[in-house]
Design an enzyme around this catalytic site. Sequence first.
Site, PDB file in Angstrom:
ATOM      1  CG  ASP A  80      -0.211   0.025   2.551  1.00  0.00           C
ATOM      2  OD1 ASP A  80       0.832  -0.647   2.672  1.00  0.00           O
ATOM      3  OD2 ASP A  80      -0.656   0.734   3.483  1.00  0.00           O
ATOM      4  CD  GLU A 145       4.119   0.857   6.930  1.00  0.00           C
ATOM      5  OE1 GLU A 145       4.866   1.145   7.859  1.00  0.00           O
ATOM      6  OE2 GLU A 145       3.771   1.698   6.072  1.00  0.00           O
TER       7      GLU A 145
HETATM    8 ZN   LIG Z   1       6.803   2.236   4.020  1.00  0.00          ZN
END
Ligand SMILES: [Zn+2]
Length: 435
Positions: A80, A145
């Site tokens: 992501d 994340e």
């Molecule tokens: Zn990163």
Amino acid sequence: MPERADLERRSTELLQRLIRFNTVNPPGNEAAAQEYLRSLLEESGFECELLAAVEGRPNLVARLKATSDGPTLCLLGHVDTVLADPAQWTVDPWAGELRDGCVWGRGAIDMKSQVAAEAAAAIALAEEGWRPQAGELLLVFTCDEETGAVEGAQWLCREHPGKVRADLVVNEGAGQVLRYDGRRVYGVCLGEKGVFRFTLRTEGRAGHASVPRIGDNALARMGPVLIALRERRAPAQAPPETLRLLEALGLDASDPEAAVEELGRTDPRLGVLMEPLLGVSFAPTIMRAGDKINVIPARAELEVDCRVPPELGEEHVREALSAVLGDDEFHVEFADTVVGNRSPADTPLMETISAFVEREDPGATVAPMVMWGFSDSHWWRDAFPDSVVYGFFPQRAMDFVEGFPLVHGADERIPVEDLGLAAAFYSELMETTLR
Ligand SMILES: [Zn+2]
């Protein structure tokens, strides 16, 4: 061992392809990118699993086992990205354009580049017929994340520990060369700062705004607080990694504050970046006060993003805060209290990294460091205390001072030469660790 040019070409093409999957988080939508990586890895012999906490947001776990026992090496990454405002960019952030020797696009550094270099190196080795002689190779590519890893690393390490446990983990966090005073130092990220976000409240007394001094304006009380947070710094509590990094840069680490000041005089950009590595940092980001223009506010609230060296807790934050704000009583309420963790510095993994750097860039050195921000490494160390978890993605063509501002910024890009360098490192790491 695959040729450098082949690794460079493979990782460049894969990075371009990955950038074209828009995985801006929120919402992430990582499924298509993860399916694509899975198909490539499966074709070259990996056992793959997509593990999802929620529909449409899988984590990818790819595995190559040896027949005899040995260490598990995990190459980690997240697919992501943060958002991008195309109006601020020279190119389309999701075109994966190749221009001036660089791949451009959101995620080109953070961190589709590393995902591409790790996967390309593993696939190139596997296609040549390489298999781990001992132990196991894991490639783990997470979702989510950038907004806290609730559906990514946190969930994966909690719900599927048996599938992602590893002795050695290499993730993002450092590796861009730092140039200073004729020295070249490659950082290896051993830990990340903890996150202690809090709300600071001032109280006053309401009154009619036509008579300013009839009440006690809680918003005005924030003035000195904001000035102090800008002007003053908490006393240094430099972690040992920072001291070793300062030494590697040729500075006197016995007085770390003076060393960073000296650094800043020579290279102000480097000074700004190194300063938070000295201790607790405070950045006020959101303020609220008042509901009505003609009423003096009785209450004001300031949200502060606070980062703390590994293993230090709330009492250190409170001490640092009173050193900055003085003895006035403020009401402080913590929203996040994540204590940062770290891995040891002197390990065989560090030796492998040093040997690679010495060979690739004779005269350069390697130094441990702690990262400003947060990463998935935290969740692996938390779940598997015996694991050694480092952040390392070597970059030489683009150095730290040039590259760091591009992370989460406009015109994020990476030289293809650095993709080749990183893929060569991962390739060597797999071969030397799993034999
Ligand atoms: Zn990163």
